[in-house]
Design a protein around this motif. Structure first.
Motif, PDB file in Angstrom:
ATOM      1  N   MET A   1       1.232  -1.745   0.083  1.00 51.41           N
ATOM      2  CA  MET A   1      -0.252  -0.193  -0.273  1.00 51.41           C
ATOM      3  C   MET A   1       0.779   1.288  -0.012  1.00 51.41           C
ATOM      4  N   SER A   2       0.649   1.947  -0.687  1.00 49.73           N
ATOM      5  CA  SER A   2       2.043   3.304  -0.885  1.00 49.73           C
ATOM      6  C   SER A   2       0.022   4.070  -1.200  1.00 49.73           C
ATOM      7  N   PHE A   3       1.383   5.275  -0.197  1.00 48.23           N
ATOM      8  CA  PHE A   3       0.019   6.746  -0.282  1.00 48.23           C
ATOM      9  C   PHE A   3       1.181   7.775  -1.175  1.00 48.23           C
ATOM     10  N   PRO A   4       0.374   8.810  -1.886  1.00 45.23           N
ATOM     11  CA  PRO A   4       1.199   9.535  -2.789  1.00 45.23           C
ATOM     12  C   PRO A   4       2.062  10.893  -2.098  1.00 45.23           C
ATOM     13  N   ASN A   5       3.704  11.113  -2.196  1.00 47.92           N
ATOM     14  CA  ASN A   5       4.149  12.599  -1.116  1.00 47.92           C
ATOM     15  C   ASN A   5       3.433  13.513  -1.668  1.00 47.92           C
ATOM     16  N   LEU A   6       2.598  13.776  -1.597  1.00 45.67           N
ATOM     17  CA  LEU A   6       1.855  15.239  -0.880  1.00 45.67           C
ATOM     18  C   LEU A   6       1.441  15.009  -0.043  1.00 45.67           C
ATOM     19  N   TYR A   7       1.547  16.028   1.156  1.00 44.53           N
ATOM     20  CA  TYR A   7       1.362  16.659   2.679  1.00 44.53           C
ATOM     21  C   TYR A   7       0.723  18.199   2.452  1.00 44.53           C
ATOM     22  N   TYR A   8      -0.189  18.048   3.464  1.00 44.26           N
ATOM     23  CA  TYR A   8      -0.808  19.098   3.971  1.00 44.26           C
ATOM     24  C   TYR A   8      -0.492  19.975   5.631  1.00 44.26           C
ATOM     25  N   LYS A   9      -0.917  20.780   4.827  1.00 44.84           N
ATOM     26  CA  LYS A   9       0.101  21.127   6.526  1.00 44.84           C
ATOM     27  C   LYS A   9      -1.245  21.467   7.316  1.00 44.84           C
ATOM     28  N   ARG A  10      -0.975  21.294   8.516  1.00 40.89           N
ATOM     29  CA  ARG A  10      -1.922  21.202   9.098  1.00 40.89           C
ATOM     30  C   ARG A  10      -1.630  21.864  10.985  1.00 40.89           C
ATOM     31  N   THR A  11      -2.854  22.033  11.442  1.00 40.63           N
ATOM     32  CA  THR A  11      -2.132  22.394  13.043  1.00 40.63           C
ATOM     33  C   THR A  11      -2.775  22.059  13.478  1.00 40.63           C
ATOM     34  N   THR A  12      -2.581  21.463  14.978  1.00 42.06           N
ATOM     35  CA  THR A  12      -3.061  20.913  16.327  1.00 42.06           C
ATOM     36  C   THR A  12      -3.317  21.656  16.957  1.00 42.06           C
ATOM     37  N   ALA A  13      -4.211  21.380  18.184  1.00 44.87           N
ATOM     38  CA  ALA A  13      -4.435  22.026  19.263  1.00 44.87           C
ATOM     39  C   ALA A  13      -2.984  22.038  20.464  1.00 44.87           C
ATOM     40  N   THR A  14      -2.543  20.384  20.314  1.00 50.44           N
ATOM     41  CA  THR A  14      -1.391  19.719  21.291  1.00 50.44           C
ATOM     42  C   THR A  14      -0.668  19.553  20.392  1.00 50.44           C
ATOM     43  N   ALA A  15       0.305  20.227  20.847  1.00 52.25           N
ATOM     44  CA  ALA A  15       2.058  19.978  20.505  1.00 52.25           C
ATOM     45  C   ALA A  15       2.620  18.657  20.636  1.00 52.25           C
ATOM     46  N   LYS A  16       3.248  17.895  19.841  1.00 52.09           N
ATOM     47  CA  LYS A  16       4.229  16.453  20.575  1.00 52.09           C
ATOM     48  C   LYS A  16       4.998  16.699  19.912  1.00 52.09           C
ATOM     49  N   GLY A 122     -21.631  26.536  -2.500  1.00 48.02           N
ATOM     50  CA  GLY A 122     -21.887  25.097  -1.572  1.00 48.02           C
ATOM     51  C   GLY A 122     -22.173  23.931  -2.749  1.00 48.02           C
ATOM     52  N   SER A 123     -22.227  24.230  -3.263  1.00 46.05           N
ATOM     53  CA  SER A 123     -22.172  23.313  -4.720  1.00 46.05           C
ATOM     54  C   SER A 123     -21.194  22.499  -5.623  1.00 46.05           C
ATOM     55  N   LEU A 124     -20.269  23.111  -5.327  1.00 50.24           N
ATOM     56  CA  LEU A 124     -18.781  22.999  -5.422  1.00 50.24           C
ATOM     57  C   LEU A 124     -17.661  21.856  -4.396  1.00 50.24           C
ATOM     58  N   SER A 125     -17.205  20.928  -5.303  1.00 56.14           N
ATOM     59  CA  SER A 125     -16.272  20.557  -3.683  1.00 56.14           C
ATOM     60  C   SER A 125     -15.943  21.101  -3.479  1.00 56.14           C
ATOM     61  N   PRO A 126     -15.175  20.707  -1.993  1.00 55.91           N
ATOM     62  CA  PRO A 126     -14.707  21.893  -0.915  1.00 55.91           C
ATOM     63  C   PRO A 126     -12.711  21.112  -1.404  1.00 55.91           C
ATOM     64  N   ARG A 127     -12.737  22.411  -1.346  1.00 53.79           N
ATOM     65  CA  ARG A 127     -10.659  21.876  -1.217  1.00 53.79           C
ATOM     66  C   ARG A 127     -10.299  21.842  -0.560  1.00 53.79           C
ATOM     67  N   PRO A 128      -8.770  21.538  -0.419  1.00 56.55           N
ATOM     68  CA  PRO A 128      -8.278  21.878   0.757  1.00 56.55           C
ATOM     69  C   PRO A 128      -7.340  23.335   1.187  1.00 56.55           C
ATOM     70  N   THR A 129      -7.502  24.022   1.897  1.00 61.81           N
ATOM     71  CA  THR A 129      -6.886  25.547   1.749  1.00 61.81           C
ATOM     72  C   THR A 129      -5.330  25.564   2.242  1.00 61.81           C
ATOM     73  N   HIS A 130      -5.114  24.713   2.606  1.00 57.68           N
ATOM     74  CA  HIS A 130      -4.025  24.064   3.440  1.00 57.68           C
ATOM     75  C   HIS A 130      -2.455  24.431   2.600  1.00 57.68           C
ATOM     76  N   GLU A 131      -1.502  24.410   3.070  1.00 59.35           N
ATOM     77  CA  GLU A 131      -0.427  24.925   2.399  1.00 59.35           C
ATOM     78  C   GLU A 131       0.119  23.350   1.914  1.00 59.35           C
ATOM     79  N   LYS A 132       0.769  23.345   0.452  1.00 60.69           N
ATOM     80  CA  LYS A 132       0.974  21.686   0.488  1.00 60.69           C
ATOM     81  C   LYS A 132       2.574  21.261  -0.080  1.00 60.69           C
ATOM     82  N   TYR A 133       2.626  20.118   0.915  1.00 61.58           N
ATOM     83  CA  TYR A 133       4.467  20.400   0.468  1.00 61.58           C
ATOM     84  C   TYR A 133       4.700  18.552   0.298  1.00 61.58           C
TER      85      TYR A 133
END
Length: 172
Positions: A1-16, A122-133
């Protein structure tokens, strides 16, 4: 199982811990389906040896309307302009009295028509607005091998109870 090399930057509430330096961070790089994610400092995101930011294409507009929809609306508008010009040519050819009556009728007809509006967002598919890496190929290879190792470990644990045990009696 492989996944694409495209990541989205997100922020979380808890720091790890950061994947590289183990300092606490709230920035997360995750794939679109979150099958893979890693916490990372924002400093590492600017390092080209770790990840490269994917810039959005200039052709995509900010309001979220696709290029096809824009082309369709432009074509409709041009068609209306052609009809309007043809109507004006016909009106110029006829006598002035008939032309004035038709213009009055045309104005009332236009006011009763609803203006063409853009499709609702609303009729359009939602696109992620996060930065892509995109991760560096070596870092991505580490992520893929780590996932492969985890999957193989879980498969071995599932298979182990079904295998026969070693003999416990002596052979004397």
């Amino acid at each position: 199982m492989s996944f694409p090399n495209l990541y989205y930057k997100r922020t979380t509430a808890t720091a790890k811990a950061c994947y590289i330096c183990y300092k606490p961070t709230t920035a997360v790089l995750a794939t679109i389906d979150t099958s893979d994610f890693l916490y990372t400092c924002t400093i590492h995101l600017s390092d080209h040896g770790f990840a490269t930011r994917v810039l959005e294409l200039e052709s995509e507009n900010k309001i979220g309307i696709s290029v096809e929809e824009i082309a369709k609306l432009r074509e409709e508008w041009e068609e209306k302009q052609r009809r309007k010009q043809e109507k004006e040519k016909v009106d110029k050819d006829k006598p002035a009295d008939e032309g004035e009556k038709k213009e009055d009728d045309g104005k009332s007809g236009k006011s009763s028509k609803a203006p063409v509006s853009l499709p609702k967002s609303g009729s359009l598919s939602p696109r992620p607005t996060h930065e892509k890496y995109i991760l560096h190929r070596d870092i991505f290879a580490l992520r893929v091998s780590e996932h492969r190792r985890r999957r193989q470990t879980s498969q071995a644990k599932d298979l182990a109870p079904r295998l026969p045990g070693a003999p416990s009696s002596s052979l004397s």
